[in-house]
Design a protein around this motif. Structure first.
Motif, PDB file in Angstrom:
ATOM      1  N   THR A 182       0.942  -1.167   0.088  1.00 54.15           N
ATOM      2  CA  THR A 182       0.070   0.060   0.050  1.00 54.15           C
ATOM      3  C   THR A 182       0.845   1.225  -0.047  1.00 54.15           C
ATOM      4  OG1 THR A 182      -0.245  -0.106   2.282  1.00 54.15           O
ATOM      5  CG2 THR A 182      -2.040  -1.125   1.227  1.00 54.15           C
ATOM      6  N   CYS A 183       2.121   1.227  -0.280  1.00 55.14           N
ATOM      7  CA  CYS A 183       3.151   2.269  -0.470  1.00 55.14           C
ATOM      8  C   CYS A 183       3.308   3.032   0.808  1.00 55.14           C
ATOM      9  CB  CYS A 183       2.693   3.261  -1.484  1.00 55.14           C
ATOM     10  SG  CYS A 183       2.550   2.330  -3.124  1.00 55.14           S
ATOM     11  N   ARG A 184       3.279   1.928   1.866  1.00 57.04           N
ATOM     12  CA  ARG A 184       3.603   2.844   3.344  1.00 57.04           C
ATOM     13  C   ARG A 184       5.084   2.049   3.658  1.00 57.04           C
ATOM     14  NH1 ARG A 184      -1.723   1.597   6.607  1.00 57.04           N
ATOM     15  NH2 ARG A 184      -1.687  -0.516   5.077  1.00 57.04           N
ATOM     16  N   VAL A 185       5.765   3.015   4.400  1.00 58.67           N
ATOM     17  CA  VAL A 185       7.150   2.469   4.715  1.00 58.67           C
ATOM     18  C   VAL A 185       7.023   1.446   6.072  1.00 58.67           C
ATOM     19  CG1 VAL A 185       9.210   3.402   5.884  1.00 58.67           C
ATOM     20  CG2 VAL A 185       8.079   4.741   4.129  1.00 58.67           C
ATOM     21  N   VAL A 186       7.884   0.344   5.795  1.00 63.11           N
ATOM     22  CA  VAL A 186       8.106  -0.462   6.846  1.00 63.11           C
ATOM     23  C   VAL A 186       9.338  -0.621   7.160  1.00 63.11           C
ATOM     24  CG1 VAL A 186       7.796  -2.458   5.430  1.00 63.11           C
ATOM     25  CG2 VAL A 186       7.334  -2.851   7.872  1.00 63.11           C
ATOM     26  N   VAL A 187       9.873  -0.668   8.442  1.00 61.98           N
ATOM     27  CA  VAL A 187      11.139  -1.114   8.897  1.00 61.98           C
ATOM     28  C   VAL A 187      11.156  -2.483   9.470  1.00 61.98           C
ATOM     29  CG1 VAL A 187      13.310  -0.469  10.442  1.00 61.98           C
ATOM     30  CG2 VAL A 187      11.838   1.198   9.192  1.00 61.98           C
ATOM     31  N   PHE A 188      11.555  -3.290   9.116  1.00 67.13           N
ATOM     32  CA  PHE A 188      11.762  -4.911   9.301  1.00 67.13           C
ATOM     33  C   PHE A 188      13.221  -5.087   9.682  1.00 67.13           C
ATOM     34  CE2 PHE A 188       9.836  -9.121   9.046  1.00 67.13           C
ATOM     35  CZ  PHE A 188      10.670  -9.827   9.660  1.00 67.13           C
ATOM     36  N   VAL A 189      13.539  -5.165  10.990  1.00 69.26           N
ATOM     37  CA  VAL A 189      14.954  -5.411  11.376  1.00 69.26           C
ATOM     38  C   VAL A 189      14.908  -6.388  12.637  1.00 69.26           C
ATOM     39  CG1 VAL A 189      14.983  -3.749  12.990  1.00 69.26           C
ATOM     40  CG2 VAL A 189      17.063  -4.353  12.100  1.00 69.26           C
TER      41      VAL A 189
END
Length: 152
Positions: free
Chosen positions: A41-48
């Motif tokens: 949905t063109c939203r930023v996610v930070v996966f770490v």
């Protein structure tokens, strides 16, 4: 239940999902699916992973990059969706525990979307972190490490 909890985080119906259970039963896979849906949905996610989160912060300690510490930390704290994978796999120092608490507490205070995975028994987690994550805790039951299926 875990899928429903993650979906509720993505839909804004709950602020966090804390997925806990044995290694190899699909916690990270579910979290990655959530990241993919969010990003679609063109939203930023930070996966770490938590160890990588701490390593990235530590990398900003030297004199040349010292000015990067707070912007790096804020990037995690302010991400539209933060996924912390493998809580409890980090080397537990007072600094590490403090930074983990700090980012989770910031997101808790704002009710910013957060998904956390862990195979760590609850008694091994920092009490302050556990307290904030406990309303979103889902214990995923499973007996077999599914990764072993892929090794055949």
């Amino acid at each position: 239940e875990a899928f429903a909890a993650v979906t509720e985080v993505l839909d804004g119906e709950r602020w966090c999902a804390f997925l806990r259970g044995l290694p190899g039963i699909g916690k990270t896979h579910l979290a990655q699916g959530a990241a993919d849906r969010w990003a679609d949905t063109c939203r930023v996610v930070v996966f770490v992973s938590v160890p990588d989160f701490l390593a990235r912060l530590k990398a900003t300690f030297d004199d040349e990059q010292k000015a990067q510490y707070e912007p790096t930390w804020e990037g995690f704290a302010q991400a539209p969706l933060l996924i912390l994978d493998d809580l409890g796999a980090e080397y537990r120092t007072s600094w590490a525990m403090s930074e983990i608490f700090r980012v989770i507490d910031r997101r808790y205070a704002r009710r910013a979307p957060l998904i956390v995975t862990s195979n760590c028994p609850p008694e091994q987690l920092d009490k302050r972190v556990r307290s904030r994550l406990s309303p979103g805790e889902i214990v995923i039951q499973g007996v077999a490490d599914r990764r072993k299926e892929f090794e055949k």
